[in-house]
Design an enzyme around this catalytic site. Structure first.
Site, PDB file in Angstrom:
ATOM      1  N   CYS A  58      61.957  54.583  46.804  1.00  0.00           N
ATOM      2  CA  CYS A  58      62.416  52.837  46.709  1.00  0.00           C
ATOM      3  C   CYS A  58      63.092  52.252  45.139  1.00  0.00           C
ATOM      4  O   CYS A  58      62.528  53.477  44.072  1.00  0.00           O
ATOM      5  CB  CYS A  58      61.094  52.292  46.487  1.00  0.00           C
ATOM      6  SG  CYS A  58      60.979  50.175  46.896  1.00  0.00           S
ATOM      7  N   CYS A  62      58.149  49.224  40.568  1.00  0.00           N
ATOM      8  CA  CYS A  62      56.689  48.674  40.251  1.00  0.00           C
ATOM      9  C   CYS A  62      55.422  49.718  39.934  1.00  0.00           C
ATOM     10  O   CYS A  62      55.459  51.162  40.294  1.00  0.00           O
ATOM     11  CB  CYS A  62      55.747  48.590  41.899  1.00  0.00           C
ATOM     12  SG  CYS A  62      56.950  47.484  42.809  1.00  0.00           S
ATOM     13  N   CYS A  65      53.417  52.349  41.977  1.00  0.00           N
ATOM     14  CA  CYS A  65      53.489  52.776  43.305  1.00  0.00           C
ATOM     15  C   CYS A  65      54.527  54.413  43.042  1.00  0.00           C
ATOM     16  O   CYS A  65      54.445  54.558  42.093  1.00  0.00           O
ATOM     17  CB  CYS A  65      54.634  51.673  43.763  1.00  0.00           C
ATOM     18  SG  CYS A  65      54.837  52.064  45.372  1.00  0.00           S
ATOM     19  N   CYS A 102      49.309  48.048  61.226  1.00  0.00           N
ATOM     20  CA  CYS A 102      50.416  47.251  59.661  1.00  0.00           C
ATOM     21  C   CYS A 102      51.150  49.033  58.847  1.00  0.00           C
ATOM     22  O   CYS A 102      50.919  49.748  58.336  1.00  0.00           O
ATOM     23  CB  CYS A 102      49.537  47.190  58.749  1.00  0.00           C
ATOM     24  SG  CYS A 102      48.091  46.206  58.851  1.00  0.00           S
ATOM     25  N   CYS A 133      51.426  43.709  61.740  1.00  0.00           N
ATOM     26  CA  CYS A 133      51.537  43.617  60.328  1.00  0.00           C
ATOM     27  C   CYS A 133      52.744  43.978  59.939  1.00  0.00           C
ATOM     28  O   CYS A 133      52.877  45.332  59.772  1.00  0.00           O
ATOM     29  CB  CYS A 133      50.658  43.394  59.687  1.00  0.00           C
ATOM     30  SG  CYS A 133      51.129  42.659  58.063  1.00  0.00           S
ATOM     31  N   CYS A 193      49.977  37.272  54.605  1.00  0.00           N
ATOM     32  CA  CYS A 193      48.623  38.333  53.878  1.00  0.00           C
ATOM     33  C   CYS A 193      49.323  38.986  52.422  1.00  0.00           C
ATOM     34  O   CYS A 193      50.604  39.499  52.757  1.00  0.00           O
ATOM     35  CB  CYS A 193      48.650  39.691  55.041  1.00  0.00           C
ATOM     36  SG  CYS A 193      47.959  41.328  54.320  1.00  0.00           S
ATOM     37  N   ARG A 265      39.905  42.285  52.064  1.00  0.00           N
ATOM     38  CA  ARG A 265      40.263  42.650  52.302  1.00  0.00           C
ATOM     39  C   ARG A 265      39.796  43.738  51.465  1.00  0.00           C
ATOM     40  O   ARG A 265      40.464  43.470  50.629  1.00  0.00           O
ATOM     41  CB  ARG A 265      41.328  43.511  53.425  1.00  0.00           C
ATOM     42  CG  ARG A 265      41.258  44.829  53.522  1.00  0.00           C
ATOM     43  CD  ARG A 265      42.496  45.385  54.479  1.00  0.00           C
ATOM     44  NE  ARG A 265      42.614  44.391  55.517  1.00  0.00           N
ATOM     45  CZ  ARG A 265      43.890  43.991  55.882  1.00  0.00           C
ATOM     46  NH1 ARG A 265      45.120  44.004  54.615  1.00  0.00           N
ATOM     47  NH2 ARG A 265      44.175  42.924  56.716  1.00  0.00           N
TER      48      ARG A 265
HETATM   49  N1  SAM Z   1      57.696  47.570  49.581  1.00  0.00           N
HETATM   50  C1  SAM Z   1      56.767  46.342  50.111  1.00  0.00           C
HETATM   51  C2  SAM Z   1      56.311  45.224  48.561  1.00  0.00           C
HETATM   52  O1  SAM Z   1      55.973  46.614  47.727  1.00  0.00           O
HETATM   53  O2  SAM Z   1      56.626  44.773  49.353  1.00  0.00           O
HETATM   54  C3  SAM Z   1      55.524  47.461  50.713  1.00  0.00           C
HETATM   55  C4  SAM Z   1      54.939  48.392  50.449  1.00  0.00           C
HETATM   56  S1  SAM Z   1      54.083  47.956  49.151  1.00  0.00           S
HETATM   57  C5  SAM Z   1      53.144  50.107  49.066  1.00  0.00           C
HETATM   58  C6  SAM Z   1      52.070  46.956  49.515  1.00  0.00           C
HETATM   59  C7  SAM Z   1      51.521  47.335  48.913  1.00  0.00           C
HETATM   60  O3  SAM Z   1      50.355  48.250  48.270  1.00  0.00           O
HETATM   61  C8  SAM Z   1      51.912  46.830  46.661  1.00  0.00           C
HETATM   62  O4  SAM Z   1      51.906  45.179  46.522  1.00  0.00           O
HETATM   63  C9  SAM Z   1      50.702  47.124  46.082  1.00  0.00           C
HETATM   64  O5  SAM Z   1      50.140  45.567  45.735  1.00  0.00           O
HETATM   65  C10 SAM Z   1      49.598  47.987  47.388  1.00  0.00           C
HETATM   66  N2  SAM Z   1      49.764  48.790  46.511  1.00  0.00           N
HETATM   67  C11 SAM Z   1      50.968  49.678  46.189  1.00  0.00           C
HETATM   68  N3  SAM Z   1      50.212  51.094  45.500  1.00  0.00           N
HETATM   69  C12 SAM Z   1      49.047  51.061  45.078  1.00  0.00           C
HETATM   70  C13 SAM Z   1      48.710  51.760  44.485  1.00  0.00           C
HETATM   71  N4  SAM Z   1      48.791  52.849  43.794  1.00  0.00           N
HETATM   72  N5  SAM Z   1      47.123  51.408  44.151  1.00  0.00           N
HETATM   73  C14 SAM Z   1      46.706  49.656  44.539  1.00  0.00           C
HETATM   74  N6  SAM Z   1      47.448  49.514  45.649  1.00  0.00           N
HETATM   75  C15 SAM Z   1      49.200  50.146  45.761  1.00  0.00           C
HETATM   76 FE1  SF4 Z   2      58.884  49.681  46.551  1.00  0.00          FE
HETATM   77 FE2  SF4 Z   2      55.926  50.315  46.614  1.00  0.00          FE
HETATM   78 FE3  SF4 Z   2      56.874  48.616  44.350  1.00  0.00          FE
HETATM   79 FE4  SF4 Z   2      56.756  48.313  47.393  1.00  0.00          FE
HETATM   80  S1  SF4 Z   2      55.149  48.686  45.864  1.00  0.00           S
HETATM   81  S2  SF4 Z   2      58.852  47.651  46.527  1.00  0.00           S
HETATM   82  S3  SF4 Z   2      57.380  50.630  48.279  1.00  0.00           S
HETATM   83  S4  SF4 Z   2      58.025  50.182  44.614  1.00  0.00           S
END
Ligand code: SAM
Ligand code: SF4
Ligand code: DTB
Length: 318
Positions: A58, A62, A65, A102, A133, A193, A265
């Site tokens: 990606c 973030c 992530c 989802c 979802c 959501c 949730r």
């Molecule tokens: N890429 C898309 C986005 O970010 O909108 C969708 C997937 S992203 C993995 C969805 C959500 O998962 C993130 O917004 C975050 O809140 C949660 N998430 C991701 N990594 C996480 C982690 N290591 N621990 C807890 N929540 C996490």
């Molecule tokens: Fe990409 Fe992870 Fe951020 Fe979603 S949460 S936009 S998968 S880096």
């Protein structure tokens, strides 16, 4: 609408949320449990199952992530899964008791050329009798409308933290970008959501700002995932201290009071949580979970451990 009118329509003030956050624990949980009973059966918990339909690589940064291409987390990137494989996973999820499926993709936003395939996926998963979802990143108005027309029930798009702390966690997009997509999702007729993560080094006032932002959405999200950070080695937040159990439960209780009719949730983080902490969370108004032994890329308790806990609690998964 000018600033003053906006303030009038805001249902909750920062002072309201501060007051809830600093209540004695037992009083807070008791109040949350009362609100919970007004709108829900406290012995029912909604079960969703996640599937990563496009993993890793990606372009966003973030800080929490595993799937960002900016960090070396050892995760192997893959292409969008075949529709038949996704539908097979959805079938299995249904057999194992999930009512919502989802599908998550590690994209900044979907490509227009992928939309037809994504919409076909929604149709086939829905035909199994599951709620659907997706979480695919930012959407254009046309993409939101296409997903809505395909029958997608919910779109997940988290604000993750307070507007003030957002820039400490993500620099490749803004809090406003998130709100912009959420508005398109709402306008398309899909359910929203939206939630976030605790345990990213945020201050108490950021937890307040995060819940305040969710609760003052009009209407608030129908589904509110509260995730405890899953620390991922190689990410900037990989060495974060875990959130204390009581602080986590406090977040759930305040979310329940601020958003009485939403599903709250208990999301990522159950793997490392005792059954007792989860029980307190359900008492404080959590009424949805992710089931199965995997979230997107990290571990979740799985059927055997969950069945034992819910049997002991007398809770039905719906
Ligand atoms: N890429 C898309 C986005 O970010 O909108 C969708 C997937 S992203 C993995 C969805 C959500 O998962 C993130 O917004 C975050 O809140 C949660 N998430 C991701 N990594 C996480 C982690 N290591 N621990 C807890 N929540 C996490
Ligand atoms: Fe990409 Fe992870 Fe951020 Fe979603 S949460 S936009 S998968 S880096
Ligand atoms: C949400 O708030 N939590 C889910 C879902 N929405 C997409 C994702 C949790 C991911 C946890 C880390 C992982 O498994 O990669």
């Amino acid at each position: 609408m000018d600033g003053e009118d906006k303030l009038k329509t805001a249902k909750w003030t920062r002072a309201d949320v501060d007051a809830l956050m600093s209540m004695p624990f037992a009083e807070l949980v008791f109040r949350a449990a009362e609100v919970h009973r007004e709108f829900f059966d406290p012995n029912e918990v909604q079960a969703s199952r996640l599937l990563s339909i496009k993993t890793g690589g990606c372009p966003e940064d973030c800080g929490y992530c595993s799937q960002s291409a900016k960090f070396d987390t050892g995760l192997e990137a893959s292409k969008l899964m075949d529709r038949e494989a996704v539908v097979a996973e959805a079938k299995r999820a249904k057999e194992e008791g999930a009512s919502r499926f989802c599908m998550g993709a590690a994209w900044r936003s979907p490509k227009d050329r992928d939309m037809a395939e994504l919409c076909a996926m929604v149709g086939e998963v829905k035909a199994l009798g599951l709620e659907t979802c997706m979480t695919l990143g930012m959407l254009s108005e046309s993409q939101a409308n296409q997903l809505s027309d395909a029958g997608l029930d919910y779109y997940n798009h988290n604000i993750d933290t307070s507007p003030e702390y957002y820039g400490n966690i993500i620099t490749t997009r803004t809090f406003e970008d998130r709100i912009d997509t959420l508005e398109k999702v709402r306008a398309s007729g899909m359910k929203v959501c939206c939630g976030g993560i605790v345990g990213m080094g945020e201050a108490p006032e950021d937890r307040v700002g995060f819940l305040l932002a969710l609760a003052n959405m009009t209407p608030p999200p129908e589904s509110v995932p509260i995730n405890a950070l899953m620390p991922i080695e190689g990410t900037p937040l990989g060495a974060s201290e875990p959130v204390g159990a009581l602080d986590f439960v406090r977040m759930i209780a305040v979310a329940r009071i601020l958003m009485p009719t939403s599903f709250v949730r208990l999301s990522a983080g159950r793997e490392a949580m005792s059954a007792e902490t989860q029980a307190l969370s359900f008492l404080a108004g959590a009424n949805s979970i992710f089931v199965g032994d995997e979230l997107l890329t990290t571990a979740n308790p799985g059927q055997t451990r969950d069945a034992e806990m819910f049997e002991a609690l007398g809770v039905r998964l719906i």
